[in-house]
Design a protein around this motif. Structure first.
Motif, mmCIF file in Angstrom:
data_model
loop_
_atom_site.group_PDB
_atom_site.id
_atom_site.type_symbol
_atom_site.label_atom_id
_atom_site.label_comp_id
_atom_site.label_asym_id
_atom_site.label_seq_id
_atom_site.Cartn_x
_atom_site.Cartn_y
_atom_site.Cartn_z
ATOM 1 N N ASP A 116 54.200 60.857 -19.538
ATOM 2 C CA ASP A 116 55.404 61.203 -20.295
ATOM 3 C C ASP A 116 55.601 60.279 -21.490
ATOM 4 O O ASP A 116 56.057 60.719 -22.553
ATOM 5 C CB ASP A 116 56.633 61.157 -19.389
ATOM 6 C CG ASP A 116 56.711 62.359 -18.456
ATOM 7 O OD1 ASP A 116 55.958 63.329 -18.663
ATOM 8 O OD2 ASP A 116 57.521 62.314 -17.512
ATOM 9 N N ARG A 141 55.923 72.517 -17.458
ATOM 10 C CA ARG A 141 57.215 71.867 -17.722
ATOM 11 C C ARG A 141 57.038 70.626 -18.591
ATOM 12 O O ARG A 141 57.834 70.372 -19.502
ATOM 13 C CB ARG A 141 57.889 71.487 -16.402
ATOM 14 C CG ARG A 141 58.490 72.657 -15.635
ATOM 15 C CD ARG A 141 59.469 72.149 -14.570
ATOM 16 N NE ARG A 141 58.809 71.236 -13.628
ATOM 17 C CZ ARG A 141 58.222 71.608 -12.499
ATOM 18 N NH1 ARG A 141 58.181 72.894 -12.174
ATOM 19 N NH2 ARG A 141 57.676 70.719 -11.700
ATOM 20 N N ARG A 142 56.014 69.869 -18.292
ATOM 21 C CA ARG A 142 55.782 68.618 -19.037
ATOM 22 C C ARG A 142 55.517 68.919 -20.516
ATOM 23 O O ARG A 142 56.079 68.264 -21.407
ATOM 24 C CB ARG A 142 54.622 67.859 -18.414
ATOM 25 C CG ARG A 142 54.271 66.566 -19.099
ATOM 26 C CD ARG A 142 53.355 65.739 -18.209
ATOM 27 N NE ARG A 142 54.107 64.807 -17.405
ATOM 28 C CZ ARG A 142 53.694 64.328 -16.230
ATOM 29 N NH1 ARG A 142 52.547 64.730 -15.696
ATOM 30 N NH2 ARG A 142 54.436 63.450 -15.576
ATOM 31 N N ASN A 199 58.762 70.242 -22.156
ATOM 32 C CA ASN A 199 59.778 69.205 -22.355
ATOM 33 C C ASN A 199 59.585 68.459 -23.664
ATOM 34 O O ASN A 199 60.556 67.977 -24.262
ATOM 35 C CB ASN A 199 59.747 68.206 -21.201
ATOM 36 C CG ASN A 199 60.361 68.755 -19.934
ATOM 37 O OD1 ASN A 199 61.074 69.764 -19.964
ATOM 38 N ND2 ASN A 199 60.082 68.114 -18.805
#
Length: 305
Positions: free
Chosen positions: A28, A58-59, A62
């Motif tokens: 992240d 999702r990562r 995001n």
């Protein structure tokens, strides 16, 4: 230029050669750095580093990033080893499919590469004399690469082939031979071409119609030549700092990008600044350095994309 710029985990020391147990930048944190610097995509890195399935989608979502491609290295010149390695291609293709389910603007390109040999990896740029591949080996390489490309296309993706120092497709002549025998287009890697004695601008003129993916690096040629003259292999090249931020090395970025643009290139431009982490690194300092360089790299491309 109708291209899309991506970053890469290898620019943060995260790739297949990262030492076991080495401290690395968190996924992240890396994606946040790239998103804040203005990148639109990211290369896959080691399969699973960014997760799989919903976690991967999702990562990426995001951080507003898409998957650009990813490295799949296979022993094309060895029939038995190639068959044994095919599950790794199948696994990587599942991850590409996971990412593609989010309806990206541009599909990722599975990036095929030859595995080379220990002798070649120890003598980057000198493979044709240190460990030449005979005609039968070339036939096996071409046949198996074509089979891998078929599997990629059957999964709904277009393959690309990465010439790479330390493999059996490293020099300009070897790239010519590969392209004349296999229906796979080319990932042009400006850094690895320098290692093999090639020139990126000439490469665009020579193979421009076959380039469907770009790995863009800047290189400190004096440092690279020092490492190679001392007998260094690829680990020594990666750990030497020879791959530098755009504008601080010897690549003629404006000329290369102008030549790419003239060819109507519309694919991924993946910025790579290969780094091999040392065992004594300070992760916060290392992360700050990587973030600084990736901002420089993205800004340097702003005139074109």
């Amino acid at each position: 230029m109708k291209a899309t710029v991506a970053g890469a985990p290898v620019s943060f020391g995260v790739f297949e050669m990262t030492p076991e147990g080495a401290e690395t930048v968190a996924a992240d944190d890396m994606l946040q750095i790239l998103a804040e610097a203005g990148y639109d995509g990211v290369d896959l890195g080691p399969v699973g580093y960014f997760g799989r399935g919903d976690q991967l989608r999702r990562r990426l979502a995001n951080f507003g990033l898409e998957l650009a491609g990813g490295w799949v290295q296979l022993p094309f010149s060895d029939d038995e080893a190639f068959q044994a390695a095919l599950p790794s291609l199948t696994d990587a293709l599942r991850v590409f499919s996971d990412a593609a389910e989010s309806s990206p603007n541009r599909l990722p390109l599975p990036t095929l590469a030859d595995d080379g040999s220990a002798a070649r990896r120890a003598a980057p740029g000198r493979g044709q004399t240190e460990d030449p591949l005979d005609d039968e080996g070339w036939q096996r390489l071409a046949t198996n690469a074509a089979h891998a490309a078929h599997l990629v296309r059957a999964s709904g993706f277009e393959p690309t082939f990465h010439h790479h120092a330390g493999t059996f497709v490293e020099s300009p002549d070897e790239i010519d031979r590969f392209l004349s025998n296999v229906d796979i287009d080319l990932t042009l890697d400006t850094g690895h071409l320098f290692i093999a004695g090639g020139d990126p601008l000439e490469a665009v003129r020579r193979w421009g119609g076959r380039i469907n993916h770009l790995h863009l690096k800047d290189v400190d040629l004096a440092e690279l030549k020092r490492v190679l003259a001392a007998g260094g292999g690829m680990p020594e090249v990666w750990s030497s700092g020879a791959f530098v931020a755009f504008g601080t090395g010897d690549i003629d970025l404006p000329s290369v990008m102008a030549a790419i643009d003239e060819r109507g290139f519309e694919g991924w431009v993946v910025v790579e600044q290969d780094v091999l982490n040392g065992s004594d690194l300070s992760l916060p300092t290392f992360q700050q350095q990587r973030a600084h360089d990736q901002r420089l790299n993205r800004d340097a491309l702003s005139a074109w994309v």
